[in-house]
Design an enzyme around this catalytic site. Structure first.
Site, short mmCIF file in Angstrom:
data_model
loop_
_atom_site.label_atom_id
_atom_site.label_comp_id
_atom_site.label_asym_id
_atom_site.label_seq_id
_atom_site.Cartn_x
_atom_site.Cartn_y
_atom_site.Cartn_z
N ARG A 97 0.84 -1.20 0.00
CA ARG A 97 0.00 0.00 0.00
C ARG A 97 0.88 1.25 0.00
O ARG A 97 1.70 1.43 0.88
CB ARG A 97 -0.91 0.00 1.23
N GLY A 100 -3.44 3.92 -0.35
CA GLY A 100 -4.65 3.36 0.23
C GLY A 100 -5.93 3.82 -0.40
O GLY A 100 -7.02 3.46 0.04
N GLY A 172 1.01 3.75 -6.32
CA GLY A 172 -0.10 3.08 -6.99
C GLY A 172 -0.79 3.95 -8.02
O GLY A 172 -1.30 3.44 -9.02
N ASN A 464 -7.52 2.18 -12.36
CA ASN A 464 -7.36 2.85 -11.08
C ASN A 464 -8.70 3.07 -10.36
O ASN A 464 -8.71 3.53 -9.22
CB ASN A 464 -6.63 4.19 -11.24
N TYR A 465 -9.80 2.76 -11.04
CA TYR A 465 -11.10 2.69 -10.37
C TYR A 465 -11.50 1.22 -10.30
O TYR A 465 -12.53 0.82 -10.83
CB TYR A 465 -12.17 3.47 -11.15
#
Length: 526
Positions: A97, A100, A172, A464-465
């Protein structure tokens, strides 16, 4: 059936032992790392606080959500190397992570309930801005807001083409694509990625040269958690004017919102590359009444002064009726705050806290639109939005640089031909299963209704969704994962780039050490 029940009861009886065993053996293996307060188990006083510290979606941290067996917070890339080597040796599943934000929480929970340990990178936040080289090295745990602040600290005429939400963890965020308000001018974050450091399954730290162009291509848009641990990114700085202009212009149905949005669909992708106008769509009450209507808010950044912006709008999008009084000139860093929705009283130094602007329970989905949605389609959307409590749609324009970059240049394929992307977000404030079920059902129905108006074969989605409704890998990442991904989420996220991602994954991580519910699978044959 009796045999299955016996196995289940045995597994449940062993769970506390397995948890304690993972915690103990992993901790012992990490004992060579002499740093205090870096290893936490559910029995640690700060465990819940650390687990929840960067989680934006409260749905992913409810009491019933699966929790990690432990959390490790490294201070240096060598600590991550040790963690990876230990986990591989002991057969422990890791999740990584950086911020987050991920919509399904797969960096800190598990939809398949596999025992796991979280490696939280939030303490790796170094940022090294090099104006002369026109680049910046940023560690994975730094937030987009921190990155923006540190760049602006060095130069008022340099920026970064990345996210709109300032609390995103850089690691991320970039690996999934990273779009923002300068995407029409400069493309995505991955289009401006110059180098990266990644730790592979053997614990080696690799840069672009040593990992090879194939792997660098794969991590630059192929989503997080599939190939290795992203330690840091080297990103290109982009030019921004000393003065930019922003505006928020709301229009309700009573003010002609439907006709204005019809026009926006026709022109937003064709506007000057320096102009980004997205639309927030949600129910609201008419002023001074309890009557509900639909409000469309045009939220914009223009890389230039107000007079030039007004000329462009008058010529290309007069239907919005933009006035000089609607516009605000400011520096690029201040525009970051404006676009992210912070009140003007909040100073830019708030970006250094890494805090999100909003925390709630939500479920999200995405779509890409290639032909304008007609008026009948819009009216169907209004009807459905008015039936829900706190729904939101965000329409982000494409065109400009996004239409000039080849689909295969990065794993992110949603390029030429896309008019705009839709993000659906349904939020709620009550932590109840009944409430969650109700709101899930509503967003599922809206998503089904929209199928007639969005991309098809495949119906595209933004990695990313992440949306686990699109499909998941098998629990142990077996051969059927590849088949499922090929026909569902893999194609939706990556289109024709999916097979190249799989081949690179199969060579770079053949044991599938880095995996999660929607990680890139390996080929079922060798």
């Amino acid at each position: 059936m009796a045999s299955f029940l016996l196995e289940l009861l045995l597994l449940l009886s062993l769970t506390p032992f397995l948890s304690a065993n993972i915690q103990q053996t992993f901790h012992q293996c990490l004992s060579t790392i002499q740093i205090p307060n870096a290893f936490f188990t559910p029995n640690s006083p700060n465990f819940t606080q650390i687990l929840n510290s960067t989680a934006q979606n409260l749905r992913c941290i409810t009491p019933s959500t699966p929790k990690p067996q432990a959390i490790f917070t490294p201070l240096h890339e060598t600590h991550i190397q040790t963690a990876v080597i230990c986990a591989k040796k002991l057969g422990i599943h890791l999740r990584f992570r950086s911020g987050g934000h991920d919509y399904e929480g797969i960096s800190y929970t598990s939809a398949t309930n596999i025992p796991f340990v979280v490696i939280d990178l939030s303490k790796l936040r170094a940022i090294n801005v090099d104006i002369d080289d026109n680049s910046v090295w940023v560690e994975a745990g730094a937030t987009v807001g921190e990155l923006y602040y540190r760049v602006a600290e060095k130069s008022k005429t340099h920026g970064i083409a990345a996210g709109l939400c300032t609390s995103l963890g850089v690691g991320g965020h970039i690996t999934g694509g990273a779009y923002g308000s300068m995407m029409r001018k400069y493309g995505l974050g991955v289009d401006n990625a110059l180098d990266a450091k990644v730790i592979n399954a053997n614990g080696d730290i690799l840069d672009r040269k040593s990992m090879g162009e194939d792997v660098f291509w794969a991590i630059s848009g192929g989503g997080g958690g599939s190939y290795g641990v992203i330690v840091s990114w080297k990103l290109r700085l982009v030019s921004v004017p000393a003065t930019v202009t922003v505006f928020n212009v709301p229009r309700t149905l009573e003010q002609g919102a439907t006709k204005i949005l019809l026009k926006w669909q026709q022109v937003a992708h064709k506007l000057d590359d320096n102009l980004f106008i997205r639309v927030f769509i949600q129910p609201s009450n008419l002023n001074g009444t309890t009557k509900r209507t639909i409000s469309t808010t045009y939220n914009a950044l223009f890389l230039g002064g107000v007079d030039k912006l007004l000329d462009i709008m008058k010529q290309s999008f007069p239907q919005l009726g933009l006035q000089k009084t609607d516009c605000f000139e400011m520096g690029w860093l201040e525009s970051v705050m404006f676009i992210a929705g912070f009140p003007e009283t909040v100073p830019t130094t708030f970006l250094l806290t890494g805090k999100p602007a909003f925390l709630n329970y939500f479920k999200a989905k995405s779509d890409f639109v290639k032909t304008p949605i007609p008026e009948t389609g819009l009216k169907g959307i209004w009807k459905r939005l008015l039936k829900e409590e706190i729904p939101l749609m965000i329409w982000n324009p494409y065109g400009g640089m996004m239409g000039r970059i080849q689909e295969s240049s990065t794993p992110f394929p949603h390029r030429n031909g896309v008019l705009f992307k839709i993000q659906y977000v349904n939020s709620w404030v009550v932590d109840e299963k009944k409430a969650m079920k109700k709101h899930y059902k509503w967003i599922g129905k809206l998503y089904k209704y929209m199928s007639a108006y969005v991309s098809m074969n495949p119906r595209e989605a933004y990695v990313n969704y992440r949306d686990l409704d699109l499909g998941m890998n098998e629990k142990n990442g077996d051969n059927t994962s590849f088949v499922k991904a090929s026909s569902s989420w893999g194609r939706r996220y990556f289109k024709d780039n999916f097979m190249r991602l799989v081949k690179i994954k199969s060579e770079f991580d053949p044991d599938n050490f880095f995996k999660h519910e929607q990680s890139i699978p390996i080929l079922p044959w060798k």
